[in-house]
Design a protein around this motif. Structure first.
Motif, short mmCIF file in Angstrom:
data_model
loop_
_atom_site.label_atom_id
_atom_site.label_comp_id
_atom_site.label_asym_id
_atom_site.label_seq_id
_atom_site.Cartn_x
_atom_site.Cartn_y
_atom_site.Cartn_z
N PHE A 152 -3.67 18.17 1.00
CA PHE A 152 -2.99 17.02 1.62
C PHE A 152 -3.70 16.56 2.89
O PHE A 152 -3.67 15.38 3.22
N ASN A 153 -4.39 17.45 3.60
CA ASN A 153 -5.18 17.04 4.76
C ASN A 153 -6.32 16.12 4.30
O ASN A 153 -6.60 15.11 4.94
N GLU A 154 -6.93 16.48 3.19
CA GLU A 154 -8.02 15.67 2.61
C GLU A 154 -7.50 14.28 2.22
O GLU A 154 -8.15 13.27 2.47
N GLU A 155 -6.31 14.23 1.61
CA GLU A 155 -5.73 12.96 1.15
C GLU A 155 -5.19 12.12 2.30
O GLU A 155 -5.18 10.89 2.22
N ALA A 156 -4.73 12.77 3.36
CA ALA A 156 -4.03 12.07 4.45
C ALA A 156 -4.86 10.95 5.05
O ALA A 156 -4.33 9.87 5.36
N GLY A 157 -6.14 11.18 5.20
CA GLY A 157 -7.01 10.19 5.80
C GLY A 157 -7.15 8.92 4.98
O GLY A 157 -7.53 7.87 5.51
N LYS A 158 -6.82 8.99 3.70
CA LYS A 158 -6.96 7.84 2.81
C LYS A 158 -5.68 7.03 2.67
O LYS A 158 -5.66 6.01 1.99
N LEU A 159 -4.59 7.50 3.29
CA LEU A 159 -3.28 6.88 3.03
C LEU A 159 -2.88 5.80 4.04
O LEU A 159 -1.90 5.12 3.84
N GLY A 160 -3.62 5.68 5.14
CA GLY A 160 -3.32 4.62 6.10
C GLY A 160 -2.49 5.10 7.27
O GLY A 160 -1.91 6.18 7.27
N ASP A 161 -2.41 4.22 8.27
CA ASP A 161 -1.77 4.57 9.54
C ASP A 161 -0.25 4.63 9.46
O ASP A 161 0.39 5.14 10.38
N ASN A 162 0.35 4.06 8.43
CA ASN A 162 1.81 4.06 8.33
C ASN A 162 2.34 5.28 7.60
O ASN A 162 3.52 5.38 7.31
N VAL A 163 1.44 6.24 7.29
CA VAL A 163 1.84 7.45 6.56
C VAL A 163 1.60 8.67 7.45
O VAL A 163 0.53 8.80 8.05
N VAL A 164 2.61 9.54 7.54
CA VAL A 164 2.42 10.83 8.20
C VAL A 164 2.56 11.92 7.15
O VAL A 164 3.39 11.81 6.24
N VAL A 165 1.71 12.93 7.25
CA VAL A 165 1.78 14.06 6.35
C VAL A 165 2.20 15.27 7.19
O VAL A 165 1.52 15.63 8.14
N LEU A 166 3.35 15.83 6.83
CA LEU A 166 3.92 16.95 7.56
C LEU A 166 3.92 18.17 6.64
O LEU A 166 4.35 18.07 5.49
N THR A 167 3.45 19.29 7.13
CA THR A 167 3.57 20.55 6.40
C THR A 167 4.59 21.40 7.13
O THR A 167 4.47 21.62 8.34
N VAL A 168 5.59 21.85 6.38
CA VAL A 168 6.68 22.64 6.95
C VAL A 168 6.60 24.06 6.39
O VAL A 168 6.47 24.25 5.18
N GLN A 210 0.95 13.26 -8.46
CA GLN A 210 2.22 12.51 -8.48
C GLN A 210 2.73 12.25 -7.06
O GLN A 210 3.23 11.17 -6.78
N ALA A 211 2.61 13.23 -6.19
CA ALA A 211 3.07 13.06 -4.81
C ALA A 211 2.26 11.97 -4.11
O ALA A 211 2.83 11.09 -3.44
N ILE A 212 0.94 11.99 -4.28
CA ILE A 212 0.07 10.99 -3.66
C ILE A 212 0.39 9.59 -4.22
O ILE A 212 0.45 8.61 -3.48
N GLU A 213 0.59 9.51 -5.53
CA GLU A 213 0.94 8.22 -6.15
C GLU A 213 2.27 7.69 -5.61
O GLU A 213 2.43 6.50 -5.41
N ALA A 214 3.24 8.59 -5.38
CA ALA A 214 4.53 8.17 -4.82
C ALA A 214 4.35 7.58 -3.43
O ALA A 214 5.01 6.59 -3.08
N VAL A 215 3.45 8.15 -2.65
CA VAL A 215 3.17 7.61 -1.31
C VAL A 215 2.47 6.26 -1.44
O VAL A 215 2.87 5.27 -0.80
N LYS A 216 1.46 6.18 -2.29
CA LYS A 216 0.69 4.94 -2.45
C LYS A 216 1.57 3.78 -2.92
O LYS A 216 1.33 2.63 -2.54
N ALA A 217 2.59 4.09 -3.71
CA ALA A 217 3.51 3.05 -4.20
C ALA A 217 4.32 2.43 -3.04
O ALA A 217 4.83 1.31 -3.17
N LEU A 218 4.41 3.13 -1.92
CA LEU A 218 5.18 2.65 -0.78
C LEU A 218 4.33 1.95 0.28
O LEU A 218 4.85 1.25 1.14
N VAL A 219 3.03 2.18 0.24
CA VAL A 219 2.13 1.66 1.28
C VAL A 219 1.97 0.15 1.15
O VAL A 219 1.87 -0.39 0.10
#
Length: 172
Positions: free
Chosen positions: A72-88, A163-172
């Motif tokens: 997800f760190n690798e993918e985070a940079g490609k998702l844009g400034d309106n997306v935050v990736v949090l690991t809990v 699937q998780a990445i696609e769900a984010v991309k559908a919202l961007v």
């Protein structure tokens, strides 16, 4: 008393009990308090208006959790400034910071649920027997509505990254 859910998850084939509700797409995202450090906390409102990909791992110091966070760190940079990736995880904030430094993680924010398991219980992923959070993914839109949920049925398996990445991309 929090809801107990049995028969939904295992650890190496052995049944475990999840505490909290079963959240679904369309549910309002519950608030949480997580630790960024021993003294600094954050809540859902700190990410208001942002699309949130929340990657939940039992412990950052295990192989699958390590791989999940790196992916997800690798993918985070490609998702844009309106997306935050949090690991809990329930790891202590110092252990999370040490791991991030060693792993070169710079696009994912690690947050700790160690203090009162508020995230785990609110999101229905707290493992009663272990006091760890079950491996899961939540994608939450800018209005704090859950748009994607994957709670793994076996703790040692990888989530469906695509699937998780696609769900984010559908919202961007």
């Amino acid at each position: 008393m929090a809801q107990e859910r049995t028969g939904v998850a295992t650890l190496k084939g052995n049944p475990i009990t999840l505490i909290g509700p079963e959240l679904k797409k369309g549910d309002q995202a519950p608030n949480f308090t997580l630790n960024k450090s021993l003294v600094e906390t954050v809540s859902l409102s700190d990410y208001a208006g942002k699309i949130k990909l929340v990657s939940v791992v039992p412990s950052i110091d295990t192989g699958v959790c390590d791989a999940q966070t790196r992916r997800f760190n690798e993918e985070a940079g490609k998702l844009g400034d309106n997306v935050v990736v949090l690991t809990v995880s329930v790891d202590l904030p110092m252990a999370q910071a040490r791991w991030c430094g060693a792993a070169g993680i710079d696009k994912v924010t690690l947050l700790s649920d160690y203090k009162d398991n508020s995230f785990g219980e609110a999101y229905g992923v707290l493992i009663q027997e272990l006091r760890l959070d079950m491996r899961s993914i939540f994608v939450i839109d800018g209005n704090d509505t859950i748009q994607y949920v994957e709670v793994l049925s076996e703790m040692t398996e990888h989530p469906n990254y695509e699937q998780a990445i696609e769900a984010v991309k559908a919202l961007v």
